[in-house]
Design a protein around this motif. Sequence first.
Motif, mmCIF file in Angstrom:
data_model
loop_
_atom_site.group_PDB
_atom_site.id
_atom_site.type_symbol
_atom_site.label_atom_id
_atom_site.label_comp_id
_atom_site.label_asym_id
_atom_site.label_seq_id
_atom_site.Cartn_x
_atom_site.Cartn_y
_atom_site.Cartn_z
ATOM 1 N N ASP A 151 0.838 -1.272 0.107
ATOM 2 C CA ASP A 151 0.147 0.153 0.047
ATOM 3 C C ASP A 151 0.899 1.182 0.109
ATOM 4 O OD1 ASP A 151 -2.395 -1.439 0.149
ATOM 5 O OD2 ASP A 151 -2.432 -1.658 2.446
ATOM 6 N N THR A 152 0.552 2.388 -0.379
ATOM 7 C CA THR A 152 0.867 3.541 -0.530
ATOM 8 C C THR A 152 0.673 4.095 0.825
ATOM 9 O OG1 THR A 152 0.706 4.351 -2.676
ATOM 10 C CG2 THR A 152 0.931 6.131 -1.391
ATOM 11 N N ILE A 153 1.758 4.538 1.761
ATOM 12 C CA ILE A 153 1.454 4.974 3.134
ATOM 13 C C ILE A 153 1.843 6.703 3.211
ATOM 14 C CG2 ILE A 153 2.867 4.915 5.466
ATOM 15 C CD1 ILE A 153 1.524 2.190 4.247
ATOM 16 N N LYS A 154 1.021 7.148 3.787
ATOM 17 C CA LYS A 154 0.969 8.583 4.238
ATOM 18 C C LYS A 154 1.398 9.021 5.739
ATOM 19 C CE LYS A 154 -0.819 9.545 0.178
ATOM 20 N NZ LYS A 154 -0.191 10.204 -0.953
ATOM 21 N N ASP A 166 8.544 6.667 0.233
ATOM 22 C CA ASP A 166 8.996 5.888 -1.098
ATOM 23 C C ASP A 166 8.511 4.434 -0.534
ATOM 24 O OD1 ASP A 166 10.079 4.595 -3.044
ATOM 25 O OD2 ASP A 166 11.862 5.217 -2.950
ATOM 26 N N ARG A 167 7.490 3.919 -1.218
ATOM 27 C CA ARG A 167 7.096 2.636 -0.968
ATOM 28 C C ARG A 167 8.326 1.560 -1.050
ATOM 29 N NH1 ARG A 167 1.905 0.983 -3.891
ATOM 30 N NH2 ARG A 167 3.259 0.853 -5.649
ATOM 31 N N SER A 168 9.025 1.739 -2.010
ATOM 32 C CA SER A 168 10.104 0.846 -2.331
ATOM 33 C C SER A 168 11.182 0.628 -1.125
ATOM 34 C CB SER A 168 10.981 1.187 -3.673
ATOM 35 O OG SER A 168 11.615 2.232 -3.487
ATOM 36 N N ARG A 169 10.954 1.405 -0.048
ATOM 37 C CA ARG A 169 12.015 1.316 0.867
ATOM 38 C C ARG A 169 11.407 1.115 2.163
ATOM 39 N NH1 ARG A 169 14.229 5.679 2.770
ATOM 40 N NH2 ARG A 169 16.280 4.881 3.253
ATOM 41 N N LEU A 170 9.905 0.431 2.127
ATOM 42 C CA LEU A 170 9.339 0.192 3.189
ATOM 43 C C LEU A 170 9.054 -1.375 3.354
ATOM 44 C CD1 LEU A 170 6.415 3.051 3.072
ATOM 45 C CD2 LEU A 170 8.804 3.230 4.424
#
Length: 242
Positions: A151-154, A166-170
């Motif tokens: 998911d996209t995190i805010k 940046d979702r790629s780093r989560l």
Amino acid sequence: MSLLNKFLKKSNRSRPYCTALIAAAGSSARMGGENKLLLPLGEKPVIVHTLLAIDRAQSIDEIVIATRESDLLTYAELCKVYGITKPVKVIIGGATREESVLRAALEANPESDLLAVQDGARPLVTPELIDRTVHAAESCYAAAPAIPVHDTIKVADGGIVQETPDRSRLFAVQTPQVFDAGLLKAALQSALSAGVQLTDDCSAVERIGKEIRLTEGNEENIKITTPMDMIIAETILEHREV
């Protein structure tokens, strides 16, 4: 020098001695206060699935369960009924997760080189995932399984978005989280002395400046927190048994 190499210099064992610490002292508040670890999942209580996976892991030598005083005898009896073969201690946990895990760590065999901290409420963990994470910790002192965040995190403050990481780093971190025994005890004692409350054990080790290696997690390795999680866990379990 890796932990494994240091270990082999002082022992005839082929691998480090590893104690699994099971965090099972939570209040289950989001389950209405009912002990979620004793709820039926398939034909067994949640905690039994967790125990059986740990018992089957080749890298684990003993088990310490930190729980509420009222559940001490219940968990001890479950270990007997379901045939847990590895040595088990059931102890009274603390008021916080870090206190419970530290108490369990202090009850581990003094010869333990590694401590693997497992949520009691992750009943779908597999022996393979446990072994993979323990083996990673043999060379880097601290390892944890994780899966990428889809998911996209805010990040928000007062309901207003402040940033979008940046979702790629989560990554969503799971358990078992495996550590050099001395490192974990020192990290937890430091956090407790400072009055810092943490949500996982990696955070305690990160807090004192040590690196954590992420290993391959499993999307089925969910944590039972809400009633919906029980429904998902039942579905996964049914799929595995087909």
